[in-house]
Design a protein around this motif. Structure first.
Motif, PDB file in Angstrom:
ATOM      1  N   SER A   8     -13.761  61.913  51.107  1.00  0.00           N
ATOM      2  CA  SER A   8     -15.126  62.077  50.611  1.00  0.00           C
ATOM      3  C   SER A   8     -15.159  63.358  49.798  1.00  0.00           C
ATOM      4  CB  SER A   8     -16.131  62.128  51.762  1.00  0.00           C
ATOM      5  OG  SER A   8     -15.847  63.215  52.603  1.00  0.00           O
ATOM      6  N   SER A  11     -16.192  66.856  48.709  1.00  0.00           N
ATOM      7  CA  SER A  11     -16.754  67.981  49.432  1.00  0.00           C
ATOM      8  C   SER A  11     -16.651  69.266  48.623  1.00  0.00           C
ATOM      9  CB  SER A  11     -16.040  68.136  50.778  1.00  0.00           C
ATOM     10  OG  SER A  11     -16.701  69.092  51.562  1.00  0.00           O
ATOM     11  N   ASP A  12     -16.392  69.144  47.360  1.00  0.00           N
ATOM     12  CA  ASP A  12     -16.229  70.297  46.485  1.00  0.00           C
ATOM     13  C   ASP A  12     -17.529  71.089  46.408  1.00  0.00           C
ATOM     14  OD1 ASP A  12     -16.111  71.883  43.985  1.00  0.00           O
ATOM     15  OD2 ASP A  12     -14.195  70.853  43.730  1.00  0.00           O
ATOM     16  N   GLN A  13     -17.432  72.391  46.591  1.00  0.00           N
ATOM     17  CA  GLN A  13     -18.612  73.265  46.571  1.00  0.00           C
ATOM     18  C   GLN A  13     -19.378  73.142  45.249  1.00  0.00           C
ATOM     19  OE1 GLN A  13     -17.779  77.348  47.472  1.00  0.00           O
ATOM     20  NE2 GLN A  13     -19.901  77.976  47.260  1.00  0.00           N
ATOM     21  N   LYS A  72     -22.368  70.812  45.245  1.00  0.00           N
ATOM     22  CA  LYS A  72     -23.400  70.998  46.268  1.00  0.00           C
ATOM     23  C   LYS A  72     -24.344  72.132  45.895  1.00  0.00           C
ATOM     24  CE  LYS A  72     -20.132  69.452  49.740  1.00  0.00           C
ATOM     25  NZ  LYS A  72     -19.444  69.741  50.985  1.00  0.00           N
ATOM     26  N   LYS A 114     -19.943  59.931  59.794  1.00  0.00           N
ATOM     27  CA  LYS A 114     -19.095  61.018  59.320  1.00  0.00           C
ATOM     28  C   LYS A 114     -19.857  62.341  59.293  1.00  0.00           C
ATOM     29  CE  LYS A 114     -17.322  60.279  55.250  1.00  0.00           C
ATOM     30  NZ  LYS A 114     -16.532  60.120  54.034  1.00  0.00           N
ATOM     31  N   GLN A 115     -21.180  62.290  59.184  1.00  0.00           N
ATOM     32  CA  GLN A 115     -21.979  63.512  59.155  1.00  0.00           C
ATOM     33  C   GLN A 115     -22.023  64.206  60.519  1.00  0.00           C
ATOM     34  OE1 GLN A 115     -25.821  62.637  57.491  1.00  0.00           O
ATOM     35  NE2 GLN A 115     -25.035  62.698  55.414  1.00  0.00           N
TER      36      GLN A 115
END
Length: 136
Positions: A22, A24-26, A29, A104-105
């Motif tokens: 998944s 998840s790169d900063q 976000k 997954k969260q």
């Protein structure tokens, strides 16, 4: 055209995603806030894991959660899915709606819970060591 649309377009093929990964790169976000480990532990402790069998489809015992129970603690982890094509002219059939969990969260909450428990164990071990030294 947003970055999420781009990611969806590039990596979504025939209703399947790249398995086990998944994004998840900063850089993707915003409004990032660290989780509170004590609160995470309290929330995780309020969940009830279950085993069950599906009424139809898959066979064998499964492990998981009940969406309606998780929704009370983590409403943001729940989404609803209505079956397509059973209503008039292929419309959504609103009588048949299921709840889904974004399981997954739960993982980041579990990580913070383990940190909280580790901290507690370390504090208790320090107390035990202090008591042992007083007895000796």
């Amino acid at each position: 055209f947003s970055i999420s649309d781009f990611i969806f377009t590039i990596f979504h093929t025939k209703s399947s995603f790249i398995p086990n990964y998944s994004f998840s790169d900063q850089r993707l976000k915003k409004n990032i806030v660290n989780l509170d480990s004590k609160k995470s532990l309290d929330q995780i402790n309020s969940l009830q894991g279950v085993n069950y069998e599906w009424k139809e489809g898959r066979t064998g015992v499964q492990f998981g959660f009940i969406a309606q129970q998780v929704e009370k603690v983590f409403p943001e982890m729940i989404s609803e899915h209505s079956r397509l094509g059973d209503g008039e002219n292929g419309q959504l059939d609103e009588d048949i709606t299921w709840k889904r969990i974004r399981e997954k969260q739960i993982v980041p909450l579990l990580v913070e819970s383990v940190k909280e428990l580790t901290d507690l164990v370390k504090k208790q071990q320090t107390q035990i060591d202090e008591l042992k030294s007083k007895i000796s």
